[in-house]
Design a protein around this motif. Structure first.
Motif, PDB file in Angstrom:
ATOM      1  N   GLY A   1       0.862  -1.179   0.000  1.00 38.65           N
ATOM      2  CA  GLY A   1       0.000   0.000   0.000  1.00 38.65           C
ATOM      3  C   GLY A   1       0.896   1.226   0.000  1.00 38.65           C
ATOM      4  N   GLN A   2       0.729   2.078   0.996  1.00 41.97           N
ATOM      5  CA  GLN A   2       1.591   3.250   1.101  1.00 41.97           C
ATOM      6  C   GLN A   2       2.699   3.082   2.143  1.00 41.97           C
ATOM      7  N   LYS A   3       2.738   1.906   2.763  1.00 43.61           N
ATOM      8  CA  LYS A   3       3.736   1.651   3.811  1.00 43.61           C
ATOM      9  C   LYS A   3       5.036   1.140   3.195  1.00 43.61           C
ATOM     10  N   PRO A   4       6.141   1.871   3.421  1.00 43.86           N
ATOM     11  CA  PRO A   4       7.426   1.369   2.916  1.00 43.86           C
ATOM     12  C   PRO A   4       7.889   0.165   3.735  1.00 43.86           C
ATOM     13  N   CYS A   5       8.470  -0.806   3.055  1.00 40.97           N
ATOM     14  CA  CYS A   5       8.949  -2.033   3.692  1.00 40.97           C
ATOM     15  C   CYS A   5      10.318  -2.369   3.119  1.00 40.97           C
ATOM     16  N   GLY A   6      10.951  -3.321   3.739  1.00 43.32           N
ATOM     17  CA  GLY A   6      12.250  -3.789   3.269  1.00 43.32           C
ATOM     18  C   GLY A   6      13.282  -3.721   4.378  1.00 43.32           C
ATOM     19  N   ILE A   7      14.418  -4.331   4.121  1.00 40.70           N
ATOM     20  CA  ILE A   7      15.479  -4.405   5.117  1.00 40.70           C
ATOM     21  C   ILE A   7      15.905  -3.017   5.589  1.00 40.70           C
ATOM     22  N   PRO A   8      16.134  -2.050   4.687  1.00 41.47           N
ATOM     23  CA  PRO A   8      16.535  -0.726   5.180  1.00 41.47           C
ATOM     24  C   PRO A   8      15.484  -0.087   6.090  1.00 41.47           C
ATOM     25  N   ILE A   9      14.220  -0.292   5.788  1.00 36.46           N
ATOM     26  CA  ILE A   9      13.147   0.282   6.599  1.00 36.46           C
ATOM     27  C   ILE A   9      13.128  -0.378   7.972  1.00 36.46           C
ATOM     28  N   GLU A  10      13.232  -1.699   8.002  1.00 39.38           N
ATOM     29  CA  GLU A  10      13.200  -2.417   9.285  1.00 39.38           C
ATOM     30  C   GLU A  10      14.406  -2.065  10.144  1.00 39.38           C
ATOM     31  N   LEU A  11      15.577  -1.897   9.522  1.00 37.03           N
ATOM     32  CA  LEU A  11      16.754  -1.516  10.292  1.00 37.03           C
ATOM     33  C   LEU A  11      16.635  -0.086  10.812  1.00 37.03           C
ATOM     34  N   ALA A  12      16.022   0.783  10.029  1.00 38.18           N
ATOM     35  CA  ALA A  12      15.770   2.153  10.506  1.00 38.18           C
ATOM     36  C   ALA A  12      14.795   2.119  11.678  1.00 38.18           C
ATOM     37  N   ASP A  13      13.756   1.292  11.575  1.00 42.03           N
ATOM     38  CA  ASP A  13      12.807   1.147  12.687  1.00 42.03           C
ATOM     39  C   ASP A  13      13.504   0.617  13.935  1.00 42.03           C
ATOM     40  N   TYR A  14      14.402  -0.338  13.729  1.00 40.73           N
ATOM     41  CA  TYR A  14      15.178  -0.872  14.853  1.00 40.73           C
ATOM     42  C   TYR A  14      16.011   0.237  15.495  1.00 40.73           C
ATOM     43  N   GLY A  15      16.684   1.014  14.657  1.00 34.88           N
ATOM     44  CA  GLY A  15      17.498   2.112  15.172  1.00 34.88           C
ATOM     45  C   GLY A  15      16.676   3.107  15.961  1.00 34.88           C
ATOM     46  N   TYR A  16      15.508   3.421  15.438  1.00 34.19           N
ATOM     47  CA  TYR A  16      14.654   4.377  16.150  1.00 34.19           C
ATOM     48  C   TYR A  16      14.160   3.782  17.472  1.00 34.19           C
ATOM     49  N   SER A  17      13.683   2.545  17.428  1.00 30.81           N
ATOM     50  CA  SER A  17      13.140   1.965  18.658  1.00 30.81           C
ATOM     51  C   SER A  17      14.228   1.798  19.712  1.00 30.81           C
ATOM     52  N   THR A  18      15.454   1.510  19.274  1.00 27.75           N
ATOM     53  CA  THR A  18      16.565   1.404  20.206  1.00 27.75           C
ATOM     54  C   THR A  18      16.886   2.766  20.812  1.00 27.75           C
ATOM     55  N   SER A  19      16.924   3.802  19.973  1.00 22.61           N
ATOM     56  CA  SER A  19      17.228   5.132  20.510  1.00 22.61           C
ATOM     57  C   SER A  19      16.106   5.619  21.423  1.00 22.61           C
ATOM     58  N   ALA A  20      14.874   5.260  21.113  1.00 22.25           N
ATOM     59  CA  ALA A  20      13.759   5.638  21.984  1.00 22.25           C
ATOM     60  C   ALA A  20      13.890   4.945  23.336  1.00 22.25           C
ATOM     61  N   ALA A  21      14.293   3.685  23.321  1.00 19.87           N
ATOM     62  CA  ALA A  21      14.488   2.959  24.576  1.00 19.87           C
ATOM     63  C   ALA A  21      15.632   3.575  25.367  1.00 19.87           C
ATOM     64  N   MET A  22      16.692   3.961  24.684  1.00 18.55           N
ATOM     65  CA  MET A  22      17.834   4.568  25.356  1.00 18.55           C
ATOM     66  C   MET A  22      17.485   5.918  25.955  1.00 18.55           C
ATOM     67  N   SER A  23      16.531   6.607  25.367  1.00 22.89           N
ATOM     68  CA  SER A  23      16.168   7.922  25.888  1.00 22.89           C
ATOM     69  C   SER A  23      15.536   7.817  27.270  1.00 22.89           C
ATOM     70  N   GLU A  24      15.090   6.625  27.624  1.00 22.31           N
ATOM     71  CA  GLU A  24      14.535   6.411  28.958  1.00 22.31           C
ATOM     72  C   GLU A  24      15.620   6.506  30.033  1.00 22.31           C
ATOM     73  N   LEU A  25      16.843   6.286  29.644  1.00 27.61           N
ATOM     74  CA  LEU A  25      17.976   6.367  30.561  1.00 27.61           C
ATOM     75  C   LEU A  25      18.756   7.644  30.252  1.00 27.61           C
ATOM     76  N   THR A  26      19.433   8.163  31.215  1.00 29.87           N
ATOM     77  CA  THR A  26      20.279   9.311  30.928  1.00 29.87           C
ATOM     78  C   THR A  26      21.695   8.820  30.684  1.00 29.87           C
ATOM     79  N   TRP A  27      22.426   9.529  29.848  1.00 28.83           N
ATOM     80  CA  TRP A  27      23.811   9.141  29.576  1.00 28.83           C
ATOM     81  C   TRP A  27      24.631   9.201  30.851  1.00 28.83           C
ATOM     82  N   LYS A  28      24.289  10.130  31.739  1.00 32.68           N
ATOM     83  CA  LYS A  28      25.024  10.239  32.995  1.00 32.68           C
ATOM     84  C   LYS A  28      24.916   8.936  33.785  1.00 32.68           C
TER      85      LYS A  28
END
Length: 104
Positions: A57-84
């Motif tokens: 449909g209008q949803k992009p798919c494929g390995i690059p999309i899934e890896l980008a989603d992984y990167g985003y979800s990982t960074s979102a999870a990391m934002s729950e913690l502080t770097w300090k």
């Protein structure tokens, strides 16, 4: 187009899609990030190329999309913690004279 711009747009999209409406448990976050990698592997097993993007449909798919989603979800999870907190824990667990119990 900078990475900062892309991260900002990805975050805005996640907010608009309801990603932050309810708190997620650590287990949920891990499962969601794992699911993105599993989807990338499924595309690979289905013969899609590492740089190939296709649409359902209008949803992009494929390995690059899934890896980008992984990167985003990982960074979102990391934002729950502080770097300090992360750096302090790392320092406590690797510095001479500090025991692993000090980091707990």
């Amino acid at each position: 187009m900078s990475i900062q711009y892309l991260v900002k747009k990805a975050h805005e999209n996640a907010v608009n899609k309801g990603w932050y409406e309810e708190p997620r448990s650590f287990g949920d976050v891990i499962a969601l990030t794992h699911a993105e990698l599993s989807e990338a592997l499924e595309d690979y097993r289905n013969g899609y190329g590492l740089k190939e993007i296709y649409y359902e449909g209008q949803k992009p798919c494929g390995i690059p999309i899934e890896l980008a989603d992984y990167g985003y979800s990982t960074s979102a999870a990391m934002s729950e913690l502080t770097w300090k907190q992360l750096l302090l824990k790392r320092w406590l667990t690797t510095s001479p004279g500090h025991t692993s119990t000090a980091a707990r």
